[in-house]
Enzyme design. Sequence first.
Site, PDB file in Angstrom:
ATOM      1  N   GLU A   1      37.698 -58.603   3.599  1.00  0.00           N
ATOM      2  CA  GLU A   1      38.220 -59.977   3.557  1.00  0.00           C
ATOM      3  C   GLU A   1      37.127 -60.813   2.942  1.00  0.00           C
ATOM      4  O   GLU A   1      36.068 -60.993   3.556  1.00  0.00           O
ATOM      5  CB  GLU A   1      38.540 -60.480   4.953  1.00  0.00           C
ATOM      6  CG  GLU A   1      39.672 -59.726   5.577  1.00  0.00           C
ATOM      7  CD  GLU A   1      40.603 -60.642   6.357  1.00  0.00           C
ATOM      8  OE1 GLU A   1      41.111 -60.195   7.372  1.00  0.00           O
ATOM      9  OE2 GLU A   1      40.799 -61.798   5.936  1.00  0.00           O
TER      10      GLU A   1
ATOM     11  N   CYS B   1      36.780 -69.805   5.037  1.00  0.00           N
ATOM     12  CA  CYS B   1      37.248 -69.041   3.865  1.00  0.00           C
ATOM     13  C   CYS B   1      38.565 -69.588   3.350  1.00  0.00           C
ATOM     14  O   CYS B   1      38.852 -69.507   2.161  1.00  0.00           O
ATOM     15  CB  CYS B   1      37.377 -67.571   4.219  1.00  0.00           C
ATOM     16  SG  CYS B   1      38.392 -67.262   5.656  1.00  0.00           S
TER      17      CYS B   1
HETATM   18  P1  NAD Z   1      27.756 -62.462   3.296  1.00  0.00           P
HETATM   19  O1  NAD Z   1      28.600 -61.620   2.400  1.00  0.00           O
HETATM   20  O2  NAD Z   1      26.429 -62.898   2.838  1.00  0.00           O
HETATM   21  O3  NAD Z   1      27.544 -61.732   4.681  1.00  0.00           O
HETATM   22  C1  NAD Z   1      28.611 -61.214   5.456  1.00  0.00           C
HETATM   23  C2  NAD Z   1      28.078 -60.083   6.282  1.00  0.00           C
HETATM   24  O4  NAD Z   1      27.718 -59.021   5.402  1.00  0.00           O
HETATM   25  C3  NAD Z   1      26.817 -60.424   7.073  1.00  0.00           C
HETATM   26  O5  NAD Z   1      26.859 -59.790   8.319  1.00  0.00           O
HETATM   27  C4  NAD Z   1      25.717 -59.839   6.209  1.00  0.00           C
HETATM   28  O6  NAD Z   1      24.558 -59.502   6.921  1.00  0.00           O
HETATM   29  C5  NAD Z   1      26.401 -58.589   5.668  1.00  0.00           C
HETATM   30  N1  NAD Z   1      25.846 -58.043   4.434  1.00  0.00           N
HETATM   31  C6  NAD Z   1      25.148 -58.685   3.465  1.00  0.00           C
HETATM   32  N2  NAD Z   1      24.811 -57.814   2.490  1.00  0.00           N
HETATM   33  C7  NAD Z   1      25.317 -56.612   2.841  1.00  0.00           C
HETATM   34  C8  NAD Z   1      25.303 -55.320   2.244  1.00  0.00           C
HETATM   35  N3  NAD Z   1      24.698 -55.084   1.091  1.00  0.00           N
HETATM   36  N4  NAD Z   1      25.926 -54.312   2.881  1.00  0.00           N
HETATM   37  C9  NAD Z   1      26.579 -54.529   4.051  1.00  0.00           C
HETATM   38  N5  NAD Z   1      26.600 -55.716   4.675  1.00  0.00           N
HETATM   39  C10 NAD Z   1      25.987 -56.757   4.074  1.00  0.00           C
HETATM   40  O7  NAD Z   1      28.674 -63.681   3.683  1.00  0.00           O
HETATM   41  P2  NAD Z   1      28.264 -64.884   4.668  1.00  0.00           P
HETATM   42  O8  NAD Z   1      27.459 -65.823   3.842  1.00  0.00           O
HETATM   43  O9  NAD Z   1      27.766 -64.412   5.962  1.00  0.00           O
HETATM   44  O10 NAD Z   1      29.695 -65.440   4.963  1.00  0.00           O
HETATM   45  C11 NAD Z   1      30.310 -66.383   4.170  1.00  0.00           C
HETATM   46  C12 NAD Z   1      31.297 -65.740   3.230  1.00  0.00           C
HETATM   47  O11 NAD Z   1      32.315 -65.099   4.000  1.00  0.00           O
HETATM   48  C13 NAD Z   1      32.000 -66.752   2.366  1.00  0.00           C
HETATM   49  O12 NAD Z   1      32.128 -66.235   1.056  1.00  0.00           O
HETATM   50  C14 NAD Z   1      33.371 -66.882   3.029  1.00  0.00           C
HETATM   51  O13 NAD Z   1      34.365 -67.322   2.124  1.00  0.00           O
HETATM   52  C15 NAD Z   1      33.595 -65.474   3.501  1.00  0.00           C
HETATM   53  N6  NAD Z   1      34.566 -65.378   4.593  1.00  0.00           N
HETATM   54  C16 NAD Z   1      35.761 -64.802   4.345  1.00  0.00           C
HETATM   55  C17 NAD Z   1      36.708 -64.739   5.358  1.00  0.00           C
HETATM   56  C18 NAD Z   1      38.047 -64.096   5.141  1.00  0.00           C
HETATM   57  O14 NAD Z   1      38.762 -63.862   6.109  1.00  0.00           O
HETATM   58  N7  NAD Z   1      38.424 -63.799   3.910  1.00  0.00           N
HETATM   59  C19 NAD Z   1      36.415 -65.272   6.611  1.00  0.00           C
HETATM   60  C20 NAD Z   1      35.170 -65.863   6.818  1.00  0.00           C
HETATM   61  C21 NAD Z   1      34.253 -65.898   5.804  1.00  0.00           C
END
Ligand code: NAD
Length: 365
Positions: A255, A294
């Site tokens: 997501e 999001c």
């Molecule tokens: P992010 O992608 O930086 O991090 C999300 C998670 O992924 C964190 O736990 C992070 O530590 C982990 N992560 C980072 N790099 C990784 C890797 N290489 N391998 C595995 N895991 C890794 O996102 P964020 O800044 O924490 O969250 C905000 C983003 O999430 C925004 O883009 C928002 O739109 C999106 N979001 C989407 C939804 C949805 O339902 N579509 C819901 C909430 C947030």
Amino acid sequence: MSGHQAQQTIHVGGEWRAAASGATRDILDPADAKTFAVVAEGGVPDTDAAVEAARRAFDHGEWPHTPVTERAALLRRVADLLVRDREPLGLLESRDAGKTLEEGRVDIDCVADAFRYFADLVVGEGGGRVVDAGSDDIHSVVVHEPVGVCAMITPWNYPLLQASWKVAPALAAGNTFVIKPSEITPLTTVALIELLVEAGLPEGVANIVTGPGHSVGARLAEHPDVDLVSFTGGLVSGTKVAQAAAVTVKKVALELGGKNPNVVFADACATEEGFDTAVDQALNAAFIHSGQVCSAGSRLIIEESVRERFVAELARRAERIRLGRGTEDGVECGPLVSAEQREKTEPYIAAALAEGALPRAGLAR
Ligand code: NAD
């Protein structure tokens, strides 16, 4: 947090631990950037231990074979515990993510609802079902089976709600899991694991590793003993997760980020009540949780004939939003979650202004 020392936020095979490396991370209150908690900064060895525990619990433990009615009963007990702890959990979510206290409380209500929802669903769908295959000689049976070890990686904007949408269905279906919350907002997910233990979940079924994405998250995505990865976050990290998971052909659910328009037509504004509702909804869609959603309505497309009136009223109401610390009475919009997010956001505003955007609130002052 209770039942273990503050920095023992890694839960593996029923035991609370510090990081194998001894590393810790300060958790900052977004309102003043001061440390208000310290958690374990897990790494690859902690992740491997957690996956091993989840694997063992799935392959040799009782949970995948526990009758659905018992699994559902446990989920309902967790929902009751969430309701019991609504105030402290709502406050923790508010402080950790910077959202208002009211939003924090509503999140906990929704988390409890999610646990109840999946408890009901699994009881309704739990058994095998014979499908009419068009002949008496053919019997088709649909059997719902757990996938195995699920890895869950969650973002910072709705920490516990995002976790619940992964944890509750996985448990309902009889899976075991390792969850890695966002490194900047892990606290309520740690608290959820405590509630799962309190509710009587067998050891090894629920494991958590607090730590960064590039080590803990990346290891979960590539680990050969993980069967499914459920990821919510940004596009860049999601792409890396999909690539890493492809090597062992895991099931993957992603997501990712969005950029969503709200569309307002003139006929929706034909009455004062309609106009008022449309402005209110547009305002809420854009500014709830400081826009860090999001599905935020981050663009607004308005029919030309009502545009000027609509924008003027929207700007007037936006000016009146009370900003401040999320836990303070009367505050309607808390801070961005981190200095890093502010540094990401400000260039977008600067770029919009450079391209000729006209500020109508905030910067217009
Ligand atoms: P992010 O992608 O930086 O991090 C999300 C998670 O992924 C964190 O736990 C992070 O530590 C982990 N992560 C980072 N790099 C990784 C890797 N290489 N391998 C595995 N895991 C890794 O996102 P964020 O800044 O924490 O969250 C905000 C983003 O999430 C925004 O883009 C928002 O739109 C999106 N979001 C989407 C939804 C949805 O339902 N579509 C819901 C909430 C947030």
